[in-house]
Design a protein around this motif. Structure first.
Motif, short mmCIF file in Angstrom:
data_model
loop_
_atom_site.label_atom_id
_atom_site.label_comp_id
_atom_site.label_asym_id
_atom_site.label_seq_id
_atom_site.Cartn_x
_atom_site.Cartn_y
_atom_site.Cartn_z
N LYS A 165 -54.56 5.10 4.75
CA LYS A 165 -53.66 5.25 5.98
C LYS A 165 -52.62 6.23 5.74
N GLU B 24 -61.16 3.09 13.36
CA GLU B 24 -60.22 3.58 14.25
C GLU B 24 -59.00 3.76 14.11
N TYR B 25 -58.34 3.69 12.82
CA TYR B 25 -57.01 3.83 12.52
C TYR B 25 -56.47 5.45 12.73
N THR B 26 -55.39 5.66 13.37
CA THR B 26 -54.95 7.01 13.82
C THR B 26 -53.29 6.99 13.35
N THR B 27 -53.17 8.15 12.64
CA THR B 27 -51.70 8.24 12.20
C THR B 27 -50.88 8.41 13.55
N GLY C 39 -51.94 11.69 15.13
CA GLY C 39 -53.02 11.90 15.82
C GLY C 39 -54.20 12.15 14.89
N ARG C 40 -54.13 12.00 13.42
CA ARG C 40 -55.36 12.28 12.52
C ARG C 40 -55.83 11.00 12.34
N ASN C 41 -57.41 11.14 12.39
CA ASN C 41 -58.18 10.22 12.32
C ASN C 41 -59.58 10.50 11.71
N LYS D 213 -61.71 12.61 13.99
CA LYS D 213 -61.28 14.22 14.10
C LYS D 213 -61.91 14.90 12.98
#
Length: 389
Positions: free
Chosen positions: A253, A303-306, A309-311, A314
């Motif tokens: 993360k 499902e985790y997104t920074t 918006g990076r995940n 993408k």
């Protein structure tokens, strides 16, 4: 009967009952392109004798016969100084390097993964005895076991007897650890053998976390850092080391997504290499496998997104068009092994299992599941999807 049921019927009524009662519709969809080849290959694997690092003497190694040894892939003799230290040619593999220990480990991983898959497909315990023989040879038997460290991996003549980046060579133990978890789950391995194998992984993980080589590799900013975490997460999961698993989850993360991935899902450090396509695929597979190992309902890395918006979705979406049609790739042609990629990449399978997008499954199913090229196999540590279901 569908294809899976009719094929397994040959193995006998008890195996058929096991398979039909234990397999979901999604799992059948994964097994369909794999089952026949797996059971065909296990007929050979059943007769294969263990061959550990002790079977191949590395004359240039500074270690003992129990120590894994490999040499830096991209290091070559200096034509201006033939007896001097090797020089680096990025992306160009030296065919004269010592690779026997690496090949032995890949063979070990393949045999254990194949036989465990066959057992899960059929429920037939005949596949278990050979698995145990190989596990004992590599991890337990004093005469043949590999020492649980990588002090002499990725050595360079005239420069280093071993390097931290050599830890990437043991990515092929990930599916051995996953197979052990499946065998433990099914009650298909004795407690003595299980404890012996787990102790080996416990010692190796401790070395990975505490030796300067391991610490340096952990802090690597490209696919080497990803592969350290992928291994550490898998080995920690096997021995129930929740602290290390949490560390790897946090690293995904807080380090991998923000520092390795661009806003469009690409991996700029891999794109800058002389094999940008192959390295991008490799890092995607490693990151996806890390997510598959660690994700839970409470901590789903898929499902985790920074915040920006990076995940993982993408990352998969960035590579998907280039896996479907490599001719659209616009980032430079790999200097070696361009024609051998892509294959059936685990990132697509794992993404389909988590997101349900049938495009991912179609692109996984339509590519080669059993590659034979050594370089492809070396960079494809996840080759037995059935043990991940």
């Amino acid at each position: 009967m569908n294809k899976l049921t009719s094929f397994l019927y040959i193995a006998g009524a008890s195996s058929l009952l096991y398979a039909c009662t234990m397999v979901s519709a999604e799992e059948k969809q994964v097994m369909e392109p794999l089952q026949e080849k797996i059971l065909e290959q296990t007929a050979i694997d059943m007769e294969s004798k263990p061959a550990t690092v002790t079977c191949f003497i590395a004359e240039r190694s500074a270690g003992t016969k129990h120590d894994f040894y490999s040499e830096g892939d991209y290091w070559w003799p200096d034509s201006l100084n033939p007896d001097g230290p090797y020089i680096r040619r990025d992306g160009e593999t030296n065919p004269d390097n010592f690779v026997e220990h690496r090949h032995a480990m890949i063979r070990f991983s393949r045999i254990v993964g194949n036989l465990t898959s066959a057992y899960l497909l059929t429920g037939d315990r005949q596949y278990l005895d050979p698995v145990i023989k190989h596990l004992r040879a590599w991890f337990i038997d004093e005469e043949t076991r590999m020492n649980p460290h990588l002090l002499y991996a990725q050595a360079i003549k005239g420069i280093a007897t071993g390097r931290g980046i050599g830890i990437i060579d043991t990515v092929h133990l990930i599916e051995v650890a996953q197979s052990l978890m499946k065998l433990e789950e099914k009650g298909a391995i004795s407690q003595k053998d299980l404890n012996g194998a787990k102790e080996w992984f416990r010692q190796y993980l401790t070395w990975m976390k505490t030796h300067p080589y391991g610490i340096n590799e952990m802090n690597a900013t490209n696919n080497h850092g990803t592969c350290w975490a992928m291994q550490a997460a898998m080995f920690a999961k096997l021995i129930d080391d929740k602290e290390t698993m949490k560390f790897c989850s946090d690293r995904f993360k807080n380090v991998f997504l923000p520092d390795q991935m661009a806003a469009d899902g690409s991996f700029p450090q891999e794109l800058a290499r002389t094999k940008p396509y192959g390295y991008s695929l490799f890092n995607l597979d490693a990151m996806a496998t890390l997510c598959q190992i660690l994700s839970t309902e409470d901590d789903n890395l898929w499902e985790y997104t920074t915040p920006d918006g990076r995940n993982m979705k993408k990352a998969v979406e960035f590579m998907l068009p280039y896996i479907a049609d490599k001719s659209t790739w616009g980032y430079g042609k790999d200097v070696m092994y361009w024609d051998e990629w892509p294959v059936a990449h685990p990132a697509l399978l794992f993404a389909w299992m988590n997101f349900g997008d049938e495009r991912y499954y179609a692109n996984w199913a339509n590519h080669e599941h059993f590659p034979e090229n050594e370089e492809v196999i070396r960079n494809l540590p996840i080759r037995n999807p059935i043990i991940w279901l």
